[in-house]
Design a protein around this motif. Structure first.
Motif, PDB file in Angstrom:
ATOM      1  N   VAL A 195       0.839  -1.197   0.000  1.00  0.00           N
ATOM      2  CA  VAL A 195       0.000   0.000   0.000  1.00  0.00           C
ATOM      3  C   VAL A 195       0.874   1.247   0.000  1.00  0.00           C
ATOM      4  O   VAL A 195       1.921   1.281   0.650  1.00  0.00           O
ATOM      5  CB  VAL A 195      -0.944  -0.020   1.226  1.00  0.00           C
ATOM      6  N   ILE A 196       0.418   2.265  -0.712  1.00  0.00           N
ATOM      7  CA  ILE A 196       1.127   3.541  -0.751  1.00  0.00           C
ATOM      8  C   ILE A 196       0.173   4.649  -0.324  1.00  0.00           C
ATOM      9  O   ILE A 196      -1.009   4.625  -0.676  1.00  0.00           O
ATOM     10  CB  ILE A 196       1.703   3.815  -2.164  1.00  0.00           C
ATOM     11  N   VAL A 225       2.941  -4.148   3.634  1.00  0.00           N
ATOM     12  CA  VAL A 225       3.971  -3.118   3.643  1.00  0.00           C
ATOM     13  C   VAL A 225       3.342  -1.796   3.188  1.00  0.00           C
ATOM     14  O   VAL A 225       2.727  -1.731   2.128  1.00  0.00           O
ATOM     15  CB  VAL A 225       5.152  -3.478   2.720  1.00  0.00           C
ATOM     16  N   PHE A 226       3.503  -0.770   4.011  1.00  0.00           N
ATOM     17  CA  PHE A 226       3.001   0.568   3.706  1.00  0.00           C
ATOM     18  C   PHE A 226       4.187   1.440   3.314  1.00  0.00           C
ATOM     19  O   PHE A 226       5.197   1.476   4.016  1.00  0.00           O
ATOM     20  CB  PHE A 226       2.292   1.168   4.930  1.00  0.00           C
ATOM     21  N   THR A 227       4.053   2.130   2.202  1.00  0.00           N
ATOM     22  CA  THR A 227       5.115   3.009   1.708  1.00  0.00           C
ATOM     23  C   THR A 227       4.577   4.426   1.583  1.00  0.00           C
ATOM     24  O   THR A 227       3.478   4.625   1.069  1.00  0.00           O
ATOM     25  CB  THR A 227       5.625   2.524   0.332  1.00  0.00           C
ATOM     26  N   HIS A 278      -2.091   6.592   7.660  1.00  0.00           N
ATOM     27  CA  HIS A 278      -2.987   5.690   6.932  1.00  0.00           C
ATOM     28  C   HIS A 278      -2.529   4.238   6.991  1.00  0.00           C
ATOM     29  O   HIS A 278      -3.089   3.381   6.305  1.00  0.00           O
ATOM     30  CB  HIS A 278      -3.105   6.128   5.474  1.00  0.00           C
ATOM     31  N   LEU A 279      -1.549   3.955   7.817  1.00  0.00           N
ATOM     32  CA  LEU A 279      -0.989   2.610   7.938  1.00  0.00           C
ATOM     33  C   LEU A 279      -2.057   1.562   8.249  1.00  0.00           C
ATOM     34  O   LEU A 279      -2.016   0.444   7.738  1.00  0.00           O
ATOM     35  CB  LEU A 279       0.100   2.604   9.021  1.00  0.00           C
ATOM     36  N   ASP A 311      -4.892  -3.214   7.762  1.00  0.00           N
ATOM     37  CA  ASP A 311      -5.560  -4.105   8.710  1.00  0.00           C
ATOM     38  C   ASP A 311      -7.055  -3.864   8.860  1.00  0.00           C
ATOM     39  O   ASP A 311      -7.806  -4.796   9.123  1.00  0.00           O
ATOM     40  CB  ASP A 311      -4.901  -3.991  10.089  1.00  0.00           C
ATOM     41  N   TYR A 312      -7.487  -2.625   8.702  1.00  0.00           N
ATOM     42  CA  TYR A 312      -8.885  -2.316   8.977  1.00  0.00           C
ATOM     43  C   TYR A 312      -9.748  -2.112   7.743  1.00  0.00           C
ATOM     44  O   TYR A 312     -10.977  -2.064   7.861  1.00  0.00           O
ATOM     45  CB  TYR A 312      -8.985  -1.089   9.894  1.00  0.00           C
ATOM     46  N   ALA A 313      -9.167  -1.980   6.579  1.00  0.00           N
ATOM     47  CA  ALA A 313      -9.967  -1.800   5.361  1.00  0.00           C
ATOM     48  C   ALA A 313      -9.711  -2.930   4.351  1.00  0.00           C
ATOM     49  O   ALA A 313     -10.645  -3.602   3.930  1.00  0.00           O
ATOM     50  CB  ALA A 313      -9.683  -0.440   4.730  1.00  0.00           C
ATOM     51  N   LEU A 314      -8.450  -3.154   4.003  1.00  0.00           N
ATOM     52  CA  LEU A 314      -8.140  -4.101   2.936  1.00  0.00           C
ATOM     53  C   LEU A 314      -8.221  -5.564   3.378  1.00  0.00           C
ATOM     54  O   LEU A 314      -8.902  -6.376   2.743  1.00  0.00           O
ATOM     55  CB  LEU A 314      -6.757  -3.789   2.356  1.00  0.00           C
ATOM     56  N   ASN A 315      -7.546  -5.918   4.449  1.00  0.00           N
ATOM     57  CA  ASN A 315      -7.523  -7.321   4.865  1.00  0.00           C
ATOM     58  C   ASN A 315      -8.906  -7.903   5.154  1.00  0.00           C
ATOM     59  O   ASN A 315      -9.160  -9.063   4.801  1.00  0.00           O
ATOM     60  CB  ASN A 315      -6.590  -7.522   6.062  1.00  0.00           C
ATOM     61  N   PRO A 316      -9.838  -7.164   5.771  1.00  0.00           N
ATOM     62  CA  PRO A 316     -11.174  -7.745   5.979  1.00  0.00           C
ATOM     63  C   PRO A 316     -11.884  -8.112   4.673  1.00  0.00           C
ATOM     64  O   PRO A 316     -12.552  -9.149   4.601  1.00  0.00           O
ATOM     65  CB  PRO A 316     -11.932  -6.645   6.734  1.00  0.00           C
TER      66      PRO A 316
END
Length: 181
Positions: free
Chosen positions: A107-108, A138-140, A114-115, A119-124
């Motif tokens: 994720v960028i 990985v957040f960039t 916005h880290l 966990d709270y938007a994409l993974n669910p």
């Protein structure tokens, strides 16, 4: 041979997210892992918006995912969540298509604030599609990737280190789950 599908929710080919895509493709190639990229912005917009599940382009993209051992999901952060273009495609995936797949979100975004998008938007959403084996995403930060020209990018060392660590773990998990790499 181990196969990886890559979904990118970038809005275009000039997005800094493509710097991450290029980096991931290079590392996978070095590991002898084949990959296919699904650029959601290149899928027919009408098919995405009208949820045309039987579209040839959509069914082909879904086949790429179905036939893969692992999945990289790349997205920019917009309004504290993953991109809407990515969501239009995820809504067209079969219910359990991600079962038994190793998943790595990349994720960028504009700030580490916005880290938690991972966990709270994409993974669910990915879990609802059957995903259960996640490698830590990985957040960039977007300014850690510099545009150098036509689809050419430079990634700062710190960001490169975090991306490599995540991708190395992804590859390790792939090799464990598909030992005939």
């Amino acid at each position: 041979m181990t196969k990886v599908a890559i979904i990118t929710g970038a809005p275009n080919d000039q997005s800094r997210l493509n710097g991450i895509l290029n980096y991931a493709l290079t590392l996978l190639r070095e590991e002898g892992i084949s990959s296919e990229v699904i650029k959601v912005h290149a899928l027919p917009a009408e098919d995405l918006i009208t949820a045309k599940f039987d579209s040839l382009a959509i069914t082909e993209a879904n086949r790429i995912i179905k036939d893969s051992d692992g999945l990289l999901v790349l997205t920019p952060v917009y309004k504290a969540s993953y991109s809407g273009i990515l969501k239009t495609y995820l809504d067209l995936l079969p219910q359990k298509i991600l079962e038994d797949k190793i998943i790595l979100p990349l994720v960028i975004g504009g700030s580490f604030g916005h880290l938690l998008t991972i966990d709270y938007a994409l993974n669910p959403v990915l879990s609802a599609l059957g995903a259960s084996h996640f490698v830590n995403g990985v957040f960039t930060i977007d300014h850690h990737i510099e545009r150098k020209g036509l689809n050419q990018f430079t990634i700062q060392k710190e960001a490169q280190h975090r991306l490599k660590k995540g991708l190395d773990r992804f590859v390790k998990d792939l090799k464990i789950s598909t030992p005939l790499i």
